[in-house]
Design a protein around this motif. Structure first.
Motif, short mmCIF file in Angstrom:
data_model
loop_
_atom_site.label_atom_id
_atom_site.label_comp_id
_atom_site.label_asym_id
_atom_site.label_seq_id
_atom_site.Cartn_x
_atom_site.Cartn_y
_atom_site.Cartn_z
N ARG A 82 11.11 2.65 5.68
CA ARG A 82 10.21 3.00 4.58
C ARG A 82 10.42 4.46 4.19
NH1 ARG A 82 4.34 1.48 2.62
NH2 ARG A 82 4.37 2.83 0.79
N LYS A 83 10.63 4.70 2.91
CA LYS A 83 10.91 6.04 2.41
C LYS A 83 9.75 6.99 2.74
CE LYS A 83 12.25 8.52 -1.81
NZ LYS A 83 12.51 8.37 -3.27
N ASN A 84 10.09 8.14 3.34
CA ASN A 84 9.14 9.21 3.64
C ASN A 84 8.07 8.79 4.65
OD1 ASN A 84 8.44 11.93 3.32
ND2 ASN A 84 6.81 11.44 1.88
N VAL A 85 8.35 7.77 5.47
CA VAL A 85 7.35 7.29 6.42
C VAL A 85 6.97 8.36 7.43
CG1 VAL A 85 8.95 6.35 8.14
CG2 VAL A 85 6.69 5.29 7.81
N ILE A 86 7.84 9.33 7.65
CA ILE A 86 7.53 10.38 8.63
C ILE A 86 6.30 11.17 8.21
CG2 ILE A 86 8.95 12.24 7.71
CD1 ILE A 86 8.66 11.15 11.41
N SER A 87 6.01 11.22 6.91
CA SER A 87 4.81 11.93 6.46
C SER A 87 3.56 11.21 6.93
CB SER A 87 4.80 12.06 4.93
OG SER A 87 4.68 10.79 4.30
N LEU A 88 3.61 9.87 7.00
CA LEU A 88 2.48 9.11 7.53
C LEU A 88 2.33 9.37 9.02
CD1 LEU A 88 0.23 7.03 7.16
CD2 LEU A 88 1.94 5.23 7.51
N PHE A 89 3.43 9.40 9.75
CA PHE A 89 3.36 9.72 11.17
C PHE A 89 2.72 11.09 11.39
CE2 PHE A 89 6.63 6.42 11.69
CZ PHE A 89 6.23 5.83 12.89
N LEU B 210 0.83 -1.20 0.00
CA LEU B 210 0.00 0.00 0.00
C LEU B 210 0.86 1.25 0.00
CD1 LEU B 210 -2.87 -0.77 2.56
CD2 LEU B 210 -2.82 -1.20 0.10
N THR B 211 0.41 2.27 -0.69
CA THR B 211 1.08 3.56 -0.61
C THR B 211 0.84 4.15 0.78
OG1 THR B 211 -0.83 4.85 -1.36
CG2 THR B 211 0.63 3.93 -3.06
N LEU B 212 1.64 5.15 1.14
CA LEU B 212 1.44 5.81 2.42
C LEU B 212 0.06 6.47 2.48
CD1 LEU B 212 4.96 7.41 2.98
CD2 LEU B 212 4.05 5.28 3.95
N GLU B 213 -0.40 6.97 1.34
CA GLU B 213 -1.72 7.60 1.29
C GLU B 213 -2.83 6.57 1.52
OE1 GLU B 213 1.29 10.04 -0.52
OE2 GLU B 213 0.68 7.99 -0.99
N GLU B 214 -2.67 5.37 0.94
CA GLU B 214 -3.66 4.32 1.15
C GLU B 214 -3.67 3.86 2.61
OE1 GLU B 214 -3.57 2.32 -3.34
OE2 GLU B 214 -2.13 1.67 -1.82
N LEU B 215 -2.49 3.73 3.20
CA LEU B 215 -2.42 3.37 4.61
C LEU B 215 -3.08 4.43 5.48
CD1 LEU B 215 1.25 2.03 4.74
CD2 LEU B 215 -0.78 0.71 5.36
N ASP B 216 -2.83 5.68 5.17
CA ASP B 216 -3.41 6.78 5.94
C ASP B 216 -4.93 6.76 5.85
OD1 ASP B 216 -3.26 9.24 7.47
OD2 ASP B 216 -3.79 10.28 5.62
N ARG B 217 -5.45 6.53 4.67
CA ARG B 217 -6.91 6.50 4.49
C ARG B 217 -7.54 5.37 5.29
NH1 ARG B 217 -10.24 4.81 -0.99
NH2 ARG B 217 -12.34 5.10 -0.11
N ALA C 118 14.44 10.48 15.58
CA ALA C 118 13.76 10.60 16.87
C ALA C 118 13.05 11.94 17.03
CB ALA C 118 14.75 10.38 18.01
N GLU C 119 13.72 13.02 16.68
CA GLU C 119 13.10 14.34 16.84
C GLU C 119 11.89 14.51 15.92
OE1 GLU C 119 15.93 17.47 16.53
OE2 GLU C 119 17.04 16.87 18.34
N ASP C 120 11.97 13.99 14.71
CA ASP C 120 10.83 14.06 13.80
C ASP C 120 9.65 13.25 14.33
OD1 ASP C 120 12.04 15.72 11.97
OD2 ASP C 120 12.77 14.09 10.70
N LEU C 121 9.92 12.10 14.93
CA LEU C 121 8.85 11.30 15.52
C LEU C 121 8.17 12.07 16.64
CD1 LEU C 121 10.57 7.79 15.61
CD2 LEU C 121 8.63 8.46 14.17
N TYR C 122 8.95 12.69 17.49
CA TYR C 122 8.36 13.47 18.59
C TYR C 122 7.52 14.62 18.02
CZ TYR C 122 7.85 15.84 23.05
OH TYR C 122 7.32 16.41 24.18
#
Length: 330
Positions: A71-78, A41-48, A106-110
């Protein structure tokens, strides 16, 4: 969401990738074949799809893998999921990671809203760590753990109990976690997937581990819970907690509140059963709206079984389920 046995489903674990940068001996075969990109699934599909679950009552969401942070760009899903915290209906967004990518993430996750993470670390011995992960560098993981602590994330260390691998290290792990302010959770190995080895040679019951720990530590009962399956005790000498996840010696099915979504869009209502529901085709069909997805989720929850059938002994040397934990979401 209420399953057929009256359990409220409020916890969704989501595998965002089947890939990992380690090859832990209890989790993967060394020569793993990973999924083609088109099947994931794309990150957008997972988000939906996560949004549909949140709208139906999921309050805790954990991103897993494989190793989710590769996973590439996973921080956008977070960030997108983190925007649903609070008034959005989600109460907690967490992640389970092997720690290899934490030093720079770590800082991006927070910033995305994550406040608590689980880091898999089965041993503090560099040579044993490399052997257990097949090629991992423990210093990279330790750097990530302390970067997470510095970023303000509460850290829990997850260790799989492995006979002959780390069974002499639990005192050391408990003391180290106490020194640095981390909780510790020990996990029994589970019969999932072909790992190119005999699980009966790995399996160590946590009832035995707990008994051994009590020779040196005072484990006090507590009603502390995180929403997952662990039973926690407070370690009097350190003030931290230790949890035990015991799918083999004492299963936790009677209070199960969770389901698992794979990176391919397959929902498993039970970790230890093969019954599933596939959402990928629906997500990729432009005629399917969120109401149809919701109806499909409701139909899947209505099939959630009472519990798993995990067995590890000499008479059952095949996996209870064929898929690897990395595919299901560890």
């Amino acid at each position: 969401m209420i399953d057929p046995f009256g359990r409220r489903i409020s916890y969704l674990r989501v595998s965002v990738t089947d890939r990992c940068d380690l090859r832990c001996v209890y989790c993967m075969a060394e020569d793993m074949t990973f999924l083609p990109k088109r099947e994931v699934l794309t990150l957008e599909e997972l988000d939906r799809l996560c949004g549909v679950f949140i709208g139906m009552g999921v309050q805790k969401l954990r991103l897993t893998g494989g190793e989710p942070l590769v996973r590439k760009n996973v921080i956008s899903l977070f960030r997108s999921l983190g925007a649903r915290l609070g008034d959005g209906g989600l109460k907690e967004l967490t992640v389970t990671t092997n720690g290899t990518q934490l030093a720079h993430m770590a800082e991006d996750l927070y910033g995305a809203g994550v406040r608590r993470i689980n880091v898999s670390l089965d041993t503090l011995d560099p040579a044993a760590f490399k052997a257990a992960t097949r090629w991992g560098d423990i210093e990279k993981v330790l750097d990530g753990i302390f970067a997470a602590k510095a970023a303000g994330l509460a850290v829990k260390i997850n260790a799989v109990a492995l006979k002959g691998v780390n069974e002499d290290e639990y005192d050391r792990l408990l003391a180290w976690c106490g020194e640095h302010g981390f909780d510790l959770c020990l996990i029994e190995t589970m019969p999932m997937g072909d790992i190119s080895g005999d699980r009966t040679d790995q399996y160590l019951p946590l009832s035995l581990v707990r008994s051994r720990l009590r020779e040196h530590w005072t484990l006090e009962d507590t009603d502390y819970k995180t929403g997952g399956p662990a039973r926690y005790y407070t370690v009097k000498e350190t003030g931290r907690r230790i949890g035990f996840i015991t799918p083999m010696t004492h299963n936790f099915c009677e209070s199960c509140n969770r389901v698992r979504l794979t990176c391919t869009g397959t929902l498993y209502m039970c970790l230890g059963q093969e019954d599933s529901a596939d959402f990928r085709a629906m997500l990729r069909d432009p005629s399917v709206d969120d109401a149809a997805l919701k109806a499909a989720v409701e139909a899947a929850i209505a099939r959630k079984p009472k519990g798993h059938d995990f067995i590890i002994d000499r008479r059952h040397n095949r996996p209870s389920v064929g898929r690897h934990m990395s595919v299901t979401g560890g």
